[in-house]
Design an enzyme around this catalytic site. Structure first.
Site, PDB file in Angstrom:
ATOM      1  N   GLU A 184       0.704  -1.335  -0.131  1.00 43.14           N
ATOM      2  CA  GLU A 184       0.000  -0.067  -0.064  1.00 43.14           C
ATOM      3  C   GLU A 184       0.783   1.113  -0.098  1.00 43.14           C
ATOM      4  OE1 GLU A 184      -4.020  -0.818   2.121  1.00 43.14           O
ATOM      5  OE2 GLU A 184      -2.593  -1.531   3.340  1.00 43.14           O
ATOM      6  N   GLU A 243      -4.164  -9.433   3.489  1.00 45.43           N
ATOM      7  CA  GLU A 243      -5.144  -9.160   4.692  1.00 45.43           C
ATOM      8  C   GLU A 243      -6.420 -10.050   4.834  1.00 45.43           C
ATOM      9  OE1 GLU A 243      -2.718  -5.490   4.022  1.00 45.43           O
ATOM     10  OE2 GLU A 243      -3.472  -6.997   2.864  1.00 45.43           O
TER      11      GLU A 243
END
Length: 254
Positions: free
Chosen positions: A108, A128
């Site tokens: 990210e 995730e």
């Protein structure tokens, strides 16, 4: 500046290195604050045009430091996000130089940069969902902007790792280089970028990043408002003089 983040000036280029190799450059609060401070310097200094974000020890970043998080540390900065970057990128261009892993929050962070230079042995991923979480630091927003939506959806829902060669094929990686060469290749790309005027670079980045979300009736007024500020700058006049005089421009960032 924290020893967890190294900052070097190389002419108009600022090189920011995550320096926690023992943790695969995982991000704790101190690291977020140090990266944020470096990027504030980038935007405030008229002599700087572009920055590179790299990782020490053969990896980019494994994302949030889960040990710090488990201890109750607030790793993200309010209004700025992970590494002081994911919610509020700098106005000036930022290049990620990726070796090894860029996973979870590390991916990210790379996605919050404007361009990615990667080693052939680099790998990316948002795992995730496999841990009962979601990629909440911008990955789910930015990934579909950087590769086909269906492919981004697959990667996000499966949490699979994306090899560097595949990332380049989808257009996620700008330049793919031999192992160990990401930082040097990022420096070469940054040098090309730094030939432009700092104000022009920041304005160009803003339009490219934002124009797709502007209402149709506001597109030209918004672009023209940014354009007018650049045209009125001293660097715009310097660029014209340098062209007429057949010399390299001397940018001041004003």
């Amino acid at each position: 500046m924290s020893a967890k983040v190294l900052v070097e000036r190389e002419g108009a280029i600022l090189v920011v290195t995550l320096n926690r190799p023992e943790r695969r450059n995982a991000i704790d609060r101190e690291t977020s604050e140090a990266v944020a401070a470096a990027l504030d310097t980038l935007d405030a200094d008229g002599d700087l045009s572009v920055a590179i974000l790299a990782g020490a020890g053969g990896h980019f970043s494994a994302g949030m430091d889960l040990h710090a998080f488990a201890a109750g540390e607030r790793v993200e900065l309010p209004g700025r996000g992970l590494a002081g970057l994911t919610q509020s990128p700098p106005a000036k261009p930022l290049i990620a130089a990726v070796e090894g892993y860029a996973l979870a929050g590390g991916f990210e962070i790379a996605l919050a940069c404007d361009m990615i230079v990667a080693s052939e042995t680099a790998s990316f991923g948002l795992p995730e969902v496999r841990r009962g979480l979601i990629a909440g630091s911008g990955g789910l927003v930015r990934l579909p902007e950087r590769m086909p939506r269906a492919v981004a959806m697959e990667c996000a829902l499966t949490g699979r790792t994306i090899p560097a060669a595949e990332a380049e094929r989808w257009g996620l990686v700008n330049r793919l280089v031999a192992p160990g060469g990401a930082l040097d290749a990022a420096r070469a790309l940054a040098a090309e970028v730094a030939e432009g005027a700092p104000l022009s670079l920041a304005a160009t980045k803003r339009i490219v990043a934002e124009a797709g979300r502007w209402p149709e009736g506001e597109l030209w007024p918004r672009q023209n408002g940014i354009l007018e500020r650049v045209i009125a700058s001293g660097d715009a006049r310097e660029g014209a003089r340098a062209f007429a005089e057949k010399r390299s421009p001397r940018w001041t960032g004003t």
